[in-house]
Write a protein that holds these residues in place. Structure first.
Motif, PDB file in Angstrom:
ATOM      1  N   LYS A  73      17.035   2.436  -4.291  1.00  0.00           N
ATOM      2  CA  LYS A  73      16.144   1.301  -4.017  1.00  0.00           C
ATOM      3  C   LYS A  73      14.701   1.790  -4.002  1.00  0.00           C
ATOM      4  N   LEU A  74      13.853   1.078  -4.711  1.00  0.00           N
ATOM      5  CA  LEU A  74      12.433   1.413  -4.751  1.00  0.00           C
ATOM      6  C   LEU A  74      11.700   0.775  -3.585  1.00  0.00           C
ATOM      7  N   LEU A  75      10.972   1.583  -2.835  1.00  0.00           N
ATOM      8  CA  LEU A  75      10.028   1.078  -1.853  1.00  0.00           C
ATOM      9  C   LEU A  75       8.626   1.272  -2.422  1.00  0.00           C
ATOM     10  N   SER A  76       7.987   0.171  -2.747  1.00  0.00           N
ATOM     11  CA  SER A  76       6.604   0.234  -3.216  1.00  0.00           C
ATOM     12  C   SER A  76       5.703   0.390  -1.990  1.00  0.00           C
ATOM     13  N   VAL A  77       5.190   1.570  -1.804  1.00  0.00           N
ATOM     14  CA  VAL A  77       4.444   1.888  -0.586  1.00  0.00           C
ATOM     15  C   VAL A  77       3.094   1.173  -0.611  1.00  0.00           C
ATOM     16  N   ARG A  78       2.801   0.514   0.487  1.00  0.00           N
ATOM     17  CA  ARG A  78       1.512  -0.168   0.638  1.00  0.00           C
ATOM     18  C   ARG A  78       0.896   0.181   1.980  1.00  0.00           C
ATOM     19  N   ILE A  79      -0.408   0.202   1.985  1.00  0.00           N
ATOM     20  CA  ILE A  79      -1.163   0.209   3.238  1.00  0.00           C
ATOM     21  C   ILE A  79      -2.193  -0.889   3.110  1.00  0.00           C
ATOM     22  N   ARG A 122      -5.811   1.163  12.744  1.00  0.00           N
ATOM     23  CA  ARG A 122      -6.786   1.780  11.841  1.00  0.00           C
ATOM     24  C   ARG A 122      -6.692   3.299  11.885  1.00  0.00           C
ATOM     25  N   LYS A 123      -6.535   3.858  13.074  1.00  0.00           N
ATOM     26  CA  LYS A 123      -6.430   5.312  13.189  1.00  0.00           C
ATOM     27  C   LYS A 123      -5.212   5.834  12.445  1.00  0.00           C
ATOM     28  N   MET A 124      -4.061   5.201  12.654  1.00  0.00           N
ATOM     29  CA  MET A 124      -2.845   5.673  12.002  1.00  0.00           C
ATOM     30  C   MET A 124      -2.918   5.480  10.492  1.00  0.00           C
ATOM     31  N   GLN A 125      -3.431   4.358  10.024  1.00  0.00           N
ATOM     32  CA  GLN A 125      -3.526   4.147   8.586  1.00  0.00           C
ATOM     33  C   GLN A 125      -4.480   5.158   7.940  1.00  0.00           C
ATOM     34  N   ARG A 126      -5.533   5.519   8.637  1.00  0.00           N
ATOM     35  CA  ARG A 126      -6.457   6.526   8.095  1.00  0.00           C
ATOM     36  C   ARG A 126      -5.731   7.860   7.905  1.00  0.00           C
ATOM     37  N   HIS A 180      -5.729 -13.090   4.008  1.00  0.00           N
ATOM     38  CA  HIS A 180      -5.306 -12.229   2.908  1.00  0.00           C
ATOM     39  C   HIS A 180      -5.700 -10.785   3.234  1.00  0.00           C
ATOM     40  N   PRO A 181      -4.731  -9.854   3.164  1.00  0.00           N
ATOM     41  CA  PRO A 181      -5.014  -8.477   3.578  1.00  0.00           C
ATOM     42  C   PRO A 181      -5.856  -7.720   2.566  1.00  0.00           C
ATOM     43  N   THR A 182      -6.594  -6.760   3.071  1.00  0.00           N
ATOM     44  CA  THR A 182      -7.316  -5.808   2.241  1.00  0.00           C
ATOM     45  C   THR A 182      -6.423  -4.601   2.020  1.00  0.00           C
ATOM     46  N   GLY A 183      -6.168  -4.276   0.753  1.00  0.00           N
ATOM     47  CA  GLY A 183      -5.285  -3.164   0.429  1.00  0.00           C
ATOM     48  C   GLY A 183      -6.060  -1.876   0.222  1.00  0.00           C
ATOM     49  N   PHE A 184      -5.386  -0.765   0.489  1.00  0.00           N
ATOM     50  CA  PHE A 184      -5.952   0.559   0.269  1.00  0.00           C
ATOM     51  C   PHE A 184      -5.064   1.273  -0.738  1.00  0.00           C
ATOM     52  N   GLY A 185      -5.674   1.879  -1.712  1.00  0.00           N
ATOM     53  CA  GLY A 185      -4.911   2.509  -2.773  1.00  0.00           C
ATOM     54  C   GLY A 185      -3.913   3.529  -2.245  1.00  0.00           C
ATOM     55  N   VAL A 186      -2.701   3.457  -2.727  1.00  0.00           N
ATOM     56  CA  VAL A 186      -1.644   4.384  -2.331  1.00  0.00           C
ATOM     57  C   VAL A 186      -1.115   5.056  -3.592  1.00  0.00           C
ATOM     58  N   PRO A 187      -1.132   6.391  -3.663  1.00  0.00           N
ATOM     59  CA  PRO A 187      -0.744   7.067  -4.914  1.00  0.00           C
ATOM     60  C   PRO A 187       0.742   7.354  -5.038  1.00  0.00           C
ATOM     61  N   ILE A 188       1.550   6.917  -4.074  1.00  0.00           N
ATOM     62  CA  ILE A 188       2.973   7.268  -4.098  1.00  0.00           C
ATOM     63  C   ILE A 188       3.858   6.047  -3.870  1.00  0.00           C
ATOM     64  N   ASP A 189       5.108   6.146  -4.312  1.00  0.00           N
ATOM     65  CA  ASP A 189       6.191   5.254  -3.928  1.00  0.00           C
ATOM     66  C   ASP A 189       7.333   6.122  -3.412  1.00  0.00           C
ATOM     67  N   VAL A 190       8.367   5.486  -2.870  1.00  0.00           N
ATOM     68  CA  VAL A 190       9.525   6.220  -2.355  1.00  0.00           C
ATOM     69  C   VAL A 190      10.796   5.584  -2.901  1.00  0.00           C
ATOM     70  N   LEU A 191      11.701   6.420  -3.379  1.00  0.00           N
ATOM     71  CA  LEU A 191      13.027   5.978  -3.775  1.00  0.00           C
ATOM     72  C   LEU A 191      14.000   6.305  -2.645  1.00  0.00           C
ATOM     73  N   TRP A 192      14.748   5.302  -2.171  1.00  0.00           N
ATOM     74  CA  TRP A 192      15.696   5.481  -1.074  1.00  0.00           C
ATOM     75  C   TRP A 192      17.117   5.438  -1.599  1.00  0.00           C
ATOM     76  N   PHE A 193      17.978   6.263  -1.024  1.00  0.00           N
ATOM     77  CA  PHE A 193      19.384   6.312  -1.426  1.00  0.00           C
ATOM     78  C   PHE A 193      20.168   7.036  -0.335  1.00  0.00           C
ATOM     79  N   HIS A 194      21.485   6.909  -0.379  1.00  0.00           N
ATOM     80  CA  HIS A 194      22.366   7.592   0.561  1.00  0.00           C
ATOM     81  C   HIS A 194      22.910   8.864  -0.069  1.00  0.00           C
ATOM     82  N   LEU A 195      23.062   9.902   0.749  1.00  0.00           N
ATOM     83  CA  LEU A 195      23.720  11.127   0.323  1.00  0.00           C
ATOM     84  C   LEU A 195      24.730  11.546   1.384  1.00  0.00           C
ATOM     85  N   PRO A 196      25.937  11.930   0.977  1.00  0.00           N
ATOM     86  CA  PRO A 196      26.852  12.500   1.960  1.00  0.00           C
ATOM     87  C   PRO A 196      26.324  13.855   2.427  1.00  0.00           C
TER      88      PRO A 196
END
Length: 406
Positions: A273-279, A348-352, A182-198
């Motif tokens: 589309k909602l991407l619930s950002v997790r680390i 670990r370096k990149m996630q930090r 089971h992974p250990t999660g780190f708090g993430v304060p943001i999410d991302v909304l994805w969509f297409h634009l011409p």
């Protein structure tokens, strides 16, 4: 396909998940003469708003495997620089042209094209098998050792047994959970909304994103359109929807005014589309006869677009480590532990760094500017050095992997 899908199928390795990590690992193992099955629960790879960024380190890997030129023939977009607009001022944050050639560029390629390409290349290898529409349901145990996978496919249930089982089935991995990891999660304060634009009639230079006190909007060049994103506060999507689609368009164009015309193409929430950002990451990636890689071992933020590439690097490191042992019909716990030890360092370096970036994005500016003018001036002064350093940090990473013998 076996005539009797209910009988036990013996393989050298079974991989759950036909994403970039699973497909690259399957290709590498089959290339070494091993019998490998990749299970993909969907009927095809055609799912949008997945990671599309292929970094120079991955292009180099494809070259080492003799696949580079065929990959670059796919419909894709090459990017030599990454520009970001802060408070209306354009900065080149990364110049991949400063990296050693020939792989001194970044590619945006629809992930389904990349996966179909890998599947076609792997299909020419006699030991490779890809089972689409086949869901990994759980693990098979033999005493205290994991010995394979129970799965359900078009012809019913089946059991695949192998000395090594790999969970490459994403951040909601069924097999990882079944293994008691089971992974250990780190708090993430943001999410991302994805969509297409011409694209607007007169497109601006390729730009990764527009950041100001009014918001942060991403624009990934897909050739004829942008795969766009809007960074929002964590769990803030319902509040945004309550304000209405027109308010969403206003929010988008406040951050990137030149997108006012394209924004009118967004007429309903089904386009977003909602991407619930997790680390997160596992403390232990493996059990006897089993290991998790990619998002199943460590969910990465979309920041810097490194998720695909770190997952592929996991696959390469794992293949290099286990091929000699799997050729003898076994894999040791020590070998799997060594793979984790090797790969968890760059993860670990990149996630930090991603976590630091999230905090900076989520911090509300005190004034009308996101970046104070003295900082903006300093960025311009440091730009040549920054471009080179960022290109290496994003494009190559902390520990690029190479296939054995390359």
């Amino acid at each position: 396909m076996d005539a009797d899908a209910n009988r036990k199928i013996e393989r050298d390795c079974v991989i759950a998940g036909g994403g970039p990590a699973g497909m690259v690992l399957g290709y590498l193992l089959a290339r070494a003469g091993l019998r490998v099955t990749v299970l993909e629960k969907h009927a095809d790879f055609l799912r949008d708003f997945r990671g599309d960024t292929v970094h120079p380190s991955t292009i180099t890997l494809l070259g080492e495997l003799g696949l580079r030129n065929r990959f670059l023939d796919l419909p894709l977009t090459r990017i030599s620089t990454l520009d970001v607009v802060f408070d209306g001022d354009r900065f080149t944050m990364a110049d991949f042209g400063t990296l050693p050639g020939p792989d001194n560029f970044l590619v945006f390629a629809p992930q389904w094209d990349f996966l179909n390409f890998l599947a076609a290349e792997a299909a020419s290898l006699p030991g490779f098998e890809l089972r689409m529409s086949t869901r990994a349901d759980g693990l098979v145990y033999d005493g205290g050792r994991i010995a394979g996978v129970r799965a359900t496919g078009p012809e019913g249930s089946l059991e695949l047994r192998a000395p090594l089982t790999v969970a490459a089935d994403g951040r909601a991995s069924i097999l990882r959970n079944d293994a008691g990891l089971h992974p250990t999660g780190f708090g993430v304060p943001i999410d991302v909304l994805w969509f297409h634009l011409p694209k607007p009639p007169q497109p601006v230079p390729a730009t990764l994103g527009y950041a100001s006190a009014r918001g942060l909007v991403l624009t990934l060049d897909r050739g004829s359109y942008y795969q766009s994103g809007m960074v929002i506060p964590k769990d803030g999507f319902e509040g945004i929807k309550a304000q209405g689609i027109e308010a969403f368009r206003d929010r988008l164009t406040a951050a990137a005014p030149h997108l006012a015309g394209p924004a009118r193409s967004i007429t309903g929430w089904e386009q977003i589309k909602l991407l619930s950002v997790r680390i997160n990451r596992l403390d232990t990636w493996h059990r006897p006869g089993f290991i998790a890689i990619g998002d199943a071992a460590h969910a990465m933020s979309p920041m810097f677009g490194v998720g695909i590439n770190y997952a592929i690097q996991d696959a390469v490191a794992l293949a290099n480590a286990v091929i000699p042992e799997l050729a003898r019909g076994t894999v040791s716990d020590r070998t799997l532990a060594d793979v984790q030890k090797r790969r968890q360092v760059p993860v670990r370096k990149m996630q930090r760094i991603q976590r630091l970036g999230h905090r900076a994005i989520a911090r509300r500016p005190r004034g009308s500017r996101l970046v104070p003018r003295p900082v903006s001036w300093a960025l311009r002064g440091l730009s040549p050095v920054l471009r080179r350093a960022t290109a290496r940090f994003i494009g190559v990473g902390f520990r690029p992997e190479h296939p054995a013998g390359a």
